[in-house]
Design a protein around this motif. Structure first.
Motif, PDB file in Angstrom:
ATOM      1  N   LYS A  88       0.812  -1.085  -0.028  1.00 57.28           N
ATOM      2  CA  LYS A  88       0.053  -0.037  -0.059  1.00 57.28           C
ATOM      3  C   LYS A  88       0.978   1.317   0.098  1.00 57.28           C
ATOM      4  O   LYS A  88       0.377   2.490  -0.007  1.00 57.28           O
ATOM      5  CB  LYS A  88      -0.840   0.013   1.188  1.00 57.28           C
ATOM      6  N   ASN A  89       2.257   1.294   0.192  1.00 58.29           N
ATOM      7  CA  ASN A  89       2.908   2.289   0.194  1.00 58.29           C
ATOM      8  C   ASN A  89       3.232   3.043  -1.136  1.00 58.29           C
ATOM      9  O   ASN A  89       4.071   2.638  -1.945  1.00 58.29           O
ATOM     10  CB  ASN A  89       4.378   2.024   0.863  1.00 58.29           C
ATOM     11  N   VAL A  90       2.271   3.815  -1.758  1.00 54.65           N
ATOM     12  CA  VAL A  90       2.381   4.299  -2.995  1.00 54.65           C
ATOM     13  C   VAL A  90       2.584   5.889  -2.831  1.00 54.65           C
ATOM     14  O   VAL A  90       3.008   6.372  -1.816  1.00 54.65           O
ATOM     15  CB  VAL A  90       0.842   4.127  -3.647  1.00 54.65           C
ATOM     16  N   THR A  91       3.161   6.564  -3.985  1.00 50.69           N
ATOM     17  CA  THR A  91       3.351   7.760  -4.179  1.00 50.69           C
ATOM     18  C   THR A  91       2.379   8.612  -4.905  1.00 50.69           C
ATOM     19  O   THR A  91       2.136   8.029  -5.973  1.00 50.69           O
ATOM     20  CB  THR A  91       4.824   7.814  -4.623  1.00 50.69           C
ATOM     21  N   LEU A  92       1.909   9.720  -4.590  1.00 52.19           N
ATOM     22  CA  LEU A  92       0.795  10.165  -5.325  1.00 52.19           C
ATOM     23  C   LEU A  92       1.254  11.781  -5.596  1.00 52.19           C
ATOM     24  O   LEU A  92       2.087  12.335  -5.049  1.00 52.19           O
ATOM     25  CB  LEU A  92      -0.629  10.361  -4.352  1.00 52.19           C
ATOM     26  N   LYS A  93       0.344  12.605  -6.340  1.00 49.75           N
ATOM     27  CA  LYS A  93       0.327  13.862  -6.680  1.00 49.75           C
ATOM     28  C   LYS A  93      -0.782  14.467  -6.491  1.00 49.75           C
ATOM     29  O   LYS A  93      -1.857  14.072  -7.110  1.00 49.75           O
ATOM     30  CB  LYS A  93       1.148  13.941  -8.155  1.00 49.75           C
ATOM     31  N   PHE A  94      -0.823  15.698  -6.062  1.00 49.14           N
ATOM     32  CA  PHE A  94      -2.123  16.400  -6.073  1.00 49.14           C
ATOM     33  C   PHE A  94      -2.685  16.924  -7.422  1.00 49.14           C
ATOM     34  O   PHE A  94      -1.921  17.264  -8.209  1.00 49.14           O
ATOM     35  CB  PHE A  94      -1.978  17.426  -5.218  1.00 49.14           C
TER      36      PHE A  94
ATOM     37  N   GLY B  14      -5.218  25.251  -6.135  1.00 44.33           N
ATOM     38  CA  GLY B  14      -5.924  26.019  -5.091  1.00 44.33           C
ATOM     39  C   GLY B  14      -6.105  25.266  -4.038  1.00 44.33           C
ATOM     40  O   GLY B  14      -6.275  23.917  -3.697  1.00 44.33           O
ATOM     41  N   LEU B  15      -6.900  25.783  -3.015  1.00 43.28           N
ATOM     42  CA  LEU B  15      -7.573  25.466  -1.810  1.00 43.28           C
ATOM     43  C   LEU B  15      -8.930  24.790  -2.051  1.00 43.28           C
ATOM     44  O   LEU B  15      -9.672  25.115  -2.516  1.00 43.28           O
ATOM     45  CB  LEU B  15      -7.669  26.413  -0.815  1.00 43.28           C
ATOM     46  N   VAL B  16      -8.826  23.506  -1.601  1.00 42.86           N
ATOM     47  CA  VAL B  16     -10.338  22.924  -1.757  1.00 42.86           C
ATOM     48  C   VAL B  16     -10.910  22.727  -0.241  1.00 42.86           C
ATOM     49  O   VAL B  16     -10.301  22.410   0.729  1.00 42.86           O
ATOM     50  CB  VAL B  16      -9.923  21.237  -2.225  1.00 42.86           C
ATOM     51  N   ALA B  17     -12.160  22.842  -0.285  1.00 42.88           N
ATOM     52  CA  ALA B  17     -13.133  22.732   0.760  1.00 42.88           C
ATOM     53  C   ALA B  17     -13.375  21.297   0.916  1.00 42.88           C
ATOM     54  O   ALA B  17     -14.209  20.824   0.402  1.00 42.88           O
ATOM     55  CB  ALA B  17     -14.323  23.615   0.675  1.00 42.88           C
TER      56      ALA B  17
ATOM     57  N   LEU C  15      -2.391  17.367   9.082  1.00 39.78           N
ATOM     58  CA  LEU C  15      -2.283  16.660   7.837  1.00 39.78           C
ATOM     59  C   LEU C  15      -3.128  17.096   6.723  1.00 39.78           C
ATOM     60  O   LEU C  15      -2.876  17.345   5.711  1.00 39.78           O
ATOM     61  CB  LEU C  15      -2.484  15.145   8.108  1.00 39.78           C
ATOM     62  N   MET C  16      -4.455  17.213   7.097  1.00 39.76           N
ATOM     63  CA  MET C  16      -5.462  17.734   5.927  1.00 39.76           C
ATOM     64  C   MET C  16      -5.152  19.031   5.405  1.00 39.76           C
ATOM     65  O   MET C  16      -5.421  19.230   4.257  1.00 39.76           O
ATOM     66  CB  MET C  16      -6.803  17.750   6.646  1.00 39.76           C
ATOM     67  N   ASN C  17      -4.615  19.770   6.201  1.00 40.96           N
ATOM     68  CA  ASN C  17      -3.953  21.112   5.817  1.00 40.96           C
ATOM     69  C   ASN C  17      -2.851  21.254   4.637  1.00 40.96           C
ATOM     70  O   ASN C  17      -2.863  22.020   4.048  1.00 40.96           O
ATOM     71  CB  ASN C  17      -3.828  22.073   6.764  1.00 40.96           C
ATOM     72  N   CYS C  18      -1.967  20.171   5.087  1.00 38.59           N
ATOM     73  CA  CYS C  18      -0.770  20.168   4.306  1.00 38.59           C
ATOM     74  C   CYS C  18      -0.541  19.139   3.259  1.00 38.59           C
ATOM     75  O   CYS C  18      -0.064  19.015   2.465  1.00 38.59           O
ATOM     76  CB  CYS C  18       0.276  19.821   5.484  1.00 38.59           C
ATOM     77  N   LEU C  19      -1.772  18.041   3.326  1.00 45.31           N
ATOM     78  CA  LEU C  19      -1.693  17.181   2.244  1.00 45.31           C
ATOM     79  C   LEU C  19      -1.398  17.406   0.940  1.00 45.31           C
ATOM     80  O   LEU C  19      -0.742  16.959   0.130  1.00 45.31           O
ATOM     81  CB  LEU C  19      -2.758  16.129   2.553  1.00 45.31           C
ATOM     82  N   PRO C  20      -2.021  18.648   0.322  1.00 45.82           N
ATOM     83  CA  PRO C  20      -1.986  19.039  -0.899  1.00 45.82           C
ATOM     84  C   PRO C  20      -0.440  19.160  -1.450  1.00 45.82           C
ATOM     85  O   PRO C  20      -0.212  18.762  -2.384  1.00 45.82           O
ATOM     86  CB  PRO C  20      -2.833  20.321  -1.036  1.00 45.82           C
TER      87      PRO C  20
ATOM     88  N   ALA D 279      -6.294  13.408  -6.077  1.00 46.66           N
ATOM     89  CA  ALA D 279      -4.873  12.902  -6.420  1.00 46.66           C
ATOM     90  C   ALA D 279      -4.799  11.761  -7.325  1.00 46.66           C
ATOM     91  O   ALA D 279      -5.587  10.862  -7.453  1.00 46.66           O
ATOM     92  CB  ALA D 279      -4.360  12.486  -4.927  1.00 46.66           C
ATOM     93  N   THR D 280      -3.566  11.597  -7.662  1.00 47.20           N
ATOM     94  CA  THR D 280      -3.290  10.503  -8.635  1.00 47.20           C
ATOM     95  C   THR D 280      -1.967   9.782  -8.434  1.00 47.20           C
ATOM     96  O   THR D 280      -1.133  10.487  -7.958  1.00 47.20           O
ATOM     97  CB  THR D 280      -3.239  11.019 -10.207  1.00 47.20           C
ATOM     98  N   CYS D 281      -1.846   8.488  -8.579  1.00 50.12           N
ATOM     99  CA  CYS D 281      -0.696   7.828  -8.468  1.00 50.12           C
ATOM    100  C   CYS D 281       0.292   7.989  -9.417  1.00 50.12           C
ATOM    101  O   CYS D 281      -0.009   7.949 -10.618  1.00 50.12           O
ATOM    102  CB  CYS D 281      -1.027   6.112  -8.266  1.00 50.12           C
ATOM    103  N   VAL D 282       1.646   8.225  -9.183  1.00 50.00           N
ATOM    104  CA  VAL D 282       2.531   8.485 -10.014  1.00 50.00           C
ATOM    105  C   VAL D 282       3.774   7.350  -9.958  1.00 50.00           C
ATOM    106  O   VAL D 282       4.320   7.314 -10.827  1.00 50.00           O
ATOM    107  CB  VAL D 282       3.237   9.747  -9.803  1.00 50.00           C
ATOM    108  N   ARG D 283       3.401   6.401  -8.860  1.00 43.32           N
ATOM    109  CA  ARG D 283       4.421   5.545  -8.732  1.00 43.32           C
ATOM    110  C   ARG D 283       3.903   4.181  -7.575  1.00 43.32           C
ATOM    111  O   ARG D 283       3.261   4.729  -6.712  1.00 43.32           O
ATOM    112  CB  ARG D 283       5.811   5.935  -8.097  1.00 43.32           C
ATOM    113  N   ASP D 284       3.778   3.184  -8.180  1.00 47.05           N
ATOM    114  CA  ASP D 284       3.625   2.274  -7.341  1.00 47.05           C
ATOM    115  C   ASP D 284       2.346   2.191  -6.879  1.00 47.05           C
ATOM    116  O   ASP D 284       1.828   1.933  -5.885  1.00 47.05           O
ATOM    117  CB  ASP D 284       4.535   1.962  -6.053  1.00 47.05           C
TER     118      ASP D 284
END
Length: 434
Positions: free
Chosen positions: A341-347, A351-354, A386-391, A427-432
């Motif tokens: 499950k250890n994947v790498t993703l990209k926002f 901009g800011l999402v509600a 985490l929610m504020n910084c995840l993007p 978010a989209t997976c970019v690796r694994d």
């Protein structure tokens, strides 16, 4: 039960080569369709040599014509690869050729060094210390007859394909005669892990279980793979895992690989405080083969070493604990699940999402505080951060494990939460990608 499997695989006179290893193959193949790789005795690789098959024909110590010790009464009664010797010796000379365990005075010790240091070969018996202490001055007659014949070292290899050819290897060894914990316990846990993995509908990684005589077997097998060895990404050593002591974790050589992080995360979540150590500081075994230059496969070890009865006739299936074996299996499976499950993703937005908007519904409400309000507040604060910084964290370079460690959050919960971002198109997976 895993302990039943240990009992099934236990009663064989294992070594690097020989009848015991050959006789055990059907028992292993009744559990998994292992491929058997064979390497002829006398073959050499980097100074390591495959030993010949070896048998004991007679092993008597006599005094005044009466047998005082018969080394054939125990499968451990003669040192491995002992030379033949027939003659009369005094007590001092005899004692130089008798080996025993100080820790287990009533047990017979397993003496193995000639398998790995053939230049040191001599003759000798393994005896209980209590027997050694009864010997009196005098002349002793030794009748020790052994036989060497050509044979093949056999390495058992089971491969389970996944969506990627990148492979995680599990390793246990089968070169110690009648030693249940060291390491038939590792063999049994490895088999049960592969059987569980085979039942999963989807596997990102491929998996391989290799059961081989330690060091020599794995070295020859790895060398035989050629370029295919490049697919081995990580390895887990399963070594002496069925006794009652706490499960310990030994790092890979660098200690910085993804499987190191996954293992430490799982150990922390399962056990809280746990014992861990750097490479080769807790247990020494096949990790040196896989980490050797030219391969450099990050290899962690799980073990309950040291344990009472190590390398003696006391290492029997009765001394093992089903709960300990099952606990090791569950820990290994959780490590592998984390790796999957250890994947790498990209926002994927701008901009800011509600997050609380019904279209996303990604705002994580605080859980019930429970008893420990201070811990509740700390966890809630970490999730909110985490929610504020995840993007920004989802920048295509950080894995979910790295993010979980940074915010000190449970990996499984974080994974499930971030996958909701993927489902919502944020978010989209970019690796694994899983």
């Amino acid at each position: 039960m895993i302990k039943d499997l240990v009992a099934k695989l236990y009663p064989f006179a294992y070594s690097v080569t020989g009848d015991g290893n050959d006789s055990a193959i059907p028992a292993f193949q009744s559990e998994l369709p292992f491929k058997v790789h064979e390497f002829q005795s006398g073959r050499e690789l980097n100074g390591w040599m495959v030993a010949p098959a070896w048998r004991v024909r007679k092993a008597l110590i006599k005094r005044d014509g009466q047998v005082v010790y018969d080394g054939t009464a125990s499968p451990l009664g003669v040192i491995t690869l002992s030379k033949s010797f027939v003659g009369r010796v005094d007590l001092n000379t005899l004692k130089q050729h008798l080996y025993f365990s100080d820790e287990c005075p009533d047990a017979i010790v397993y003496h193995w060094t000639a398998l790995y240091r053939p230049q040191e070969r001599s003759w000798g018996f393994c005896v209980p210390r209590t027997f050694w202490e009864t010997l009196r001055e005098g002349c002793y007659e030794v009748e020790l007859e052994t036989e060497e014949v050509p044979g093949t070292m056999k390495v058992l290899d089971y491969f389970l394909p996944g969506e990627s050819s990148e492979t995680i290897l599990l390793n246990a060894h089968n070169c110690h005669p009648y030693q249940a914990n060291d390491d038939i316990s590792g063999c049994a846990v490895g088999i049960r892990a592969m059987q569980a993995l085979a039942m999963q509908p989807r596997r990102r990684y491929s998996y391989r279980l290799v059961v081989a005589p330690e060091l020599i077997g794995t070295a020859f097998w790895l060398d035989s793979l050629g370029d295919a060895a490049k697919e081995l990404r990580y390895a887990i050593m399963l070594k002496s895992v069925g006794n009652r002591a706490p499960l310990k974790l030994q790092d890979s050589y660098t200690g910085t690989s993804a499987i190191d992080s996954a293992a430490h995360h799982v150990f922390s979540a399962r056990y809280g405080d746990y014992v861990s150590g750097a490479f080769r500081t807790i247990y020494g075994n096949d990790e040196t083969v896989f980490e050797a230059p030219g391969y450099e496969i990050p290899s962690i070890s799980v073990t309950r070493y040291p344990f009472w009865g190590y390398h003696t006739s006391q290492d029997t299936p009765d001394a093992l604990e089903e709960d300990a074996l099952d606990d090791c299996l569950q820990t290994v499976m959780t490590i592998l699940e984390t790796m999957e499950k250890n994947v790498t993703l990209k926002f994927a937005a701008k901009g800011l999402v509600a997050l609380s908007h019904p279209r996303f519904d990604l705002y994580r409400a605080a859980p019930a505080p429970g008893i420990d309000r201070q811990e509740y507040a700390a966890i809630n604060a970490r999730w909110n951060l985490l929610m504020n910084c995840l993007p920004r964290e989802l920048d295509g370079t950080r894995s979910l494990m790295e993010i979980a460690e940074k915010y000190e959050l449970p990996f499984g919960e974080l994974h499930d939460y971030v996958m909701r971002w993927v489902d919502k198109g944020l978010a989209t997976c970019v690796r694994d990608c899983c």
